[in-house]
Each structure stands twice: as C-alpha cells, then as structure tokens.
Scaffold this motif. Structure first.
Motif, PDB file in Angstrom:
ATOM      1  N   LEU A  69       0.825  -1.211   0.000  1.00 48.83           N
ATOM      2  CA  LEU A  69       0.000   0.000   0.000  1.00 48.83           C
ATOM      3  C   LEU A  69       0.858   1.260   0.000  1.00 48.83           C
ATOM      4  O   LEU A  69       0.542   2.244  -0.687  1.00 48.83           O
ATOM      5  CB  LEU A  69      -0.947   0.000   1.200  1.00 48.83           C
ATOM      6  CG  LEU A  69      -2.063  -1.040   1.173  1.00 48.83           C
ATOM      7  CD1 LEU A  69      -2.844  -1.018   2.479  1.00 48.83           C
ATOM      8  CD2 LEU A  69      -2.985  -0.785   0.002  1.00 48.83           C
ATOM      9  N   LEU A  70       1.948   1.246   0.747  1.00 43.28           N
ATOM     10  CA  LEU A  70       2.835   2.410   0.766  1.00 43.28           C
ATOM     11  C   LEU A  70       3.561   2.577  -0.566  1.00 43.28           C
ATOM     12  O   LEU A  70       3.814   3.710  -0.996  1.00 43.28           O
ATOM     13  CB  LEU A  70       3.838   2.284   1.912  1.00 43.28           C
ATOM     14  CG  LEU A  70       3.247   2.525   3.301  1.00 43.28           C
ATOM     15  CD1 LEU A  70       4.231   2.094   4.379  1.00 43.28           C
ATOM     16  CD2 LEU A  70       2.864   3.975   3.476  1.00 43.28           C
ATOM     17  N   ALA A  71       3.897   1.473  -1.233  1.00 40.66           N
ATOM     18  CA  ALA A  71       4.504   1.576  -2.562  1.00 40.66           C
ATOM     19  C   ALA A  71       3.518   2.198  -3.545  1.00 40.66           C
ATOM     20  O   ALA A  71       3.890   3.044  -4.367  1.00 40.66           O
ATOM     21  CB  ALA A  71       4.954   0.199  -3.046  1.00 40.66           C
ATOM     22  N   ALA A  72       2.245   1.796  -3.443  1.00 37.44           N
ATOM     23  CA  ALA A  72       1.216   2.407  -4.294  1.00 37.44           C
ATOM     24  C   ALA A  72       1.056   3.889  -3.968  1.00 37.44           C
ATOM     25  O   ALA A  72       0.867   4.718  -4.869  1.00 37.44           O
ATOM     26  CB  ALA A  72      -0.110   1.674  -4.128  1.00 37.44           C
ATOM     27  N   ALA A  73       1.141   4.243  -2.681  1.00 35.65           N
ATOM     28  CA  ALA A  73       1.054   5.652  -2.292  1.00 35.65           C
ATOM     29  C   ALA A  73       2.243   6.443  -2.824  1.00 35.65           C
ATOM     30  O   ALA A  73       2.095   7.605  -3.227  1.00 35.65           O
ATOM     31  CB  ALA A  73       0.982   5.777  -0.769  1.00 35.65           C
ATOM     32  N   THR A  74       3.406   5.820  -2.856  1.00 37.12           N
ATOM     33  CA  THR A  74       4.590   6.485  -3.415  1.00 37.12           C
ATOM     34  C   THR A  74       4.415   6.746  -4.906  1.00 37.12           C
ATOM     35  O   THR A  74       4.702   7.846  -5.394  1.00 37.12           O
ATOM     36  CB  THR A  74       5.846   5.626  -3.173  1.00 37.12           C
ATOM     37  OG1 THR A  74       5.985   5.393  -1.771  1.00 37.12           O
ATOM     38  CG2 THR A  74       7.088   6.303  -3.703  1.00 37.12           C
ATOM     39  N   ILE A  75       3.902   5.752  -5.618  1.00 34.62           N
ATOM     40  CA  ILE A  75       3.682   5.910  -7.062  1.00 34.62           C
ATOM     41  C   ILE A  75       2.608   6.959  -7.329  1.00 34.62           C
ATOM     42  O   ILE A  75       2.764   7.833  -8.182  1.00 34.62           O
ATOM     43  CB  ILE A  75       3.315   4.551  -7.695  1.00 34.62           C
ATOM     44  CG1 ILE A  75       4.518   3.611  -7.624  1.00 34.62           C
ATOM     45  CG2 ILE A  75       2.842   4.722  -9.130  1.00 34.62           C
ATOM     46  CD1 ILE A  75       4.198   2.171  -7.947  1.00 34.62           C
ATOM     47  N   GLY A  76       1.520   6.907  -6.566  1.00 32.09           N
ATOM     48  CA  GLY A  76       0.448   7.898  -6.730  1.00 32.09           C
ATOM     49  C   GLY A  76       0.904   9.294  -6.357  1.00 32.09           C
ATOM     50  O   GLY A  76       0.558  10.281  -7.030  1.00 32.09           O
ATOM     51  N   GLY A  77       1.684   9.410  -5.292  1.00 33.12           N
ATOM     52  CA  GLY A  77       2.213  10.709  -4.894  1.00 33.12           C
ATOM     53  C   GLY A  77       3.161  11.279  -5.920  1.00 33.12           C
ATOM     54  O   GLY A  77       3.177  12.491  -6.179  1.00 33.12           O
ATOM     55  N   THR A  78       3.962  10.402  -6.535  1.00 35.64           N
ATOM     56  CA  THR A  78       4.873  10.854  -7.589  1.00 35.64           C
ATOM     57  C   THR A  78       4.090  11.375  -8.791  1.00 35.64           C
ATOM     58  O   THR A  78       4.420  12.429  -9.354  1.00 35.64           O
ATOM     59  CB  THR A  78       5.801   9.706  -8.019  1.00 35.64           C
ATOM     60  OG1 THR A  78       6.523   9.248  -6.866  1.00 35.64           O
ATOM     61  CG2 THR A  78       6.771  10.158  -9.087  1.00 35.64           C
ATOM     62  N   ALA A  79       3.054  10.648  -9.176  1.00 32.48           N
ATOM     63  CA  ALA A  79       2.225  11.102 -10.303  1.00 32.48           C
ATOM     64  C   ALA A  79       1.552  12.431  -9.980  1.00 32.48           C
ATOM     65  O   ALA A  79       1.511  13.343 -10.819  1.00 32.48           O
ATOM     66  CB  ALA A  79       1.178  10.038 -10.643  1.00 32.48           C
TER      67      ALA A  79
END
Length: 135
Positions: A69-79
């Motif tokens: 979930l945190l990896a997905a949050a990192t990807i979403g935050g980067t986008a």
C-alpha cells in the motif's frame, strides 16, 4: 385453486442463498472493525515504549499489507507531484510538495525497518559526528 409455496409467491424475493454471504460479510466486517477500534489504545501504548522490537506478526502484516500500500502511495504521490509541479514551482513550494507527496511515502516504504511503525530520518555515521565536535 393452486397454492404457491413460499418461494414462489409474488412479491417475496427468493434470495435465501444470497442473504447468507451478505450477512456473513457484514458480520465479519463488523468484527474486524471492532477489533481494530479496540486495539487502537493498545497500539498507542506500545508506540510509547522505548525502541521496542517489532514482533513476527507485525513484520508479516507490514510485508504483506503495509509495504504494497505504501509503494502504491509512493507511485500515486509521484504522479500527483508531476501533475502539480508547474503550480508548485509558481507558488515556490516545490520542495515541500516533493517532501510531502514523494519522499514521506518513499521513506515509509523503503527506509523503515520491517514491522516498525515510525519512519526515522537517516542518521549520520558516528565517525562524522565525532569529527564535528570541538575538543
């Protein structure tokens, strides 16, 4: 006069089999939510302890649930950071946006120990700390 069984009566839904999974899911959701709510004070007390080593259950939950979930949050935050970059640059808060949207979730994903609940900023090596001290 033809008598209809209970399942064939008009206006009566024939969802006997569909109701059981729905009731089961609702009950299971309620139990999980209740358990989580009652465990919040316990986790708050545990986080106040000094440098407690995380247990095996915490490590497993962290590896299987929190890290993805945190990896997905990192990807979403980067986008989101890329999309908002022109506005952040015009507003002069590009560093703050990068820290909040990208670096904080990235640290929580990749720099936090397995099972730990708090991300600690990277520490400098002890040799550089002793070299900076005045005699």
């Amino acid at each position: 006069m033809n008598q209809l069984s209970l399942a064939e009566r008009p206006g009566k839904p024939t969802q006997g089999k569909k109701m059981k999974p729905r009731v089961f899911r609702t009950t299971l959701f309620s139990l999980v939510l209740g358990t989580m709510l009652f465990s919040l004070p316990v986790s708050a007390q545990q986080s106040q302890s000094v440098e407690a080593q995380p247990g095996g259950g915490a490590m497993i939950a962290d590896a299987l649930v929190a890290r993805p979930l945190l990896a997905a949050a990192t990807i979403g935050g980067t986008a989101l950071f890329i999309v908002s970059m022109p506005f952040s640059a015009l507003g002069g808060n590009m560093e703050g946006a990068a820290e909040t949207l990208v670096m904080t979730p990235a640290r929580a994903t990749f720099a936090r120990c397995l099972g730990c609940t708090a991300s600690r900023p990277p520490q400098e090596p002890s040799s550089s700390q002793s070299a900076n001290r005045a005699p």
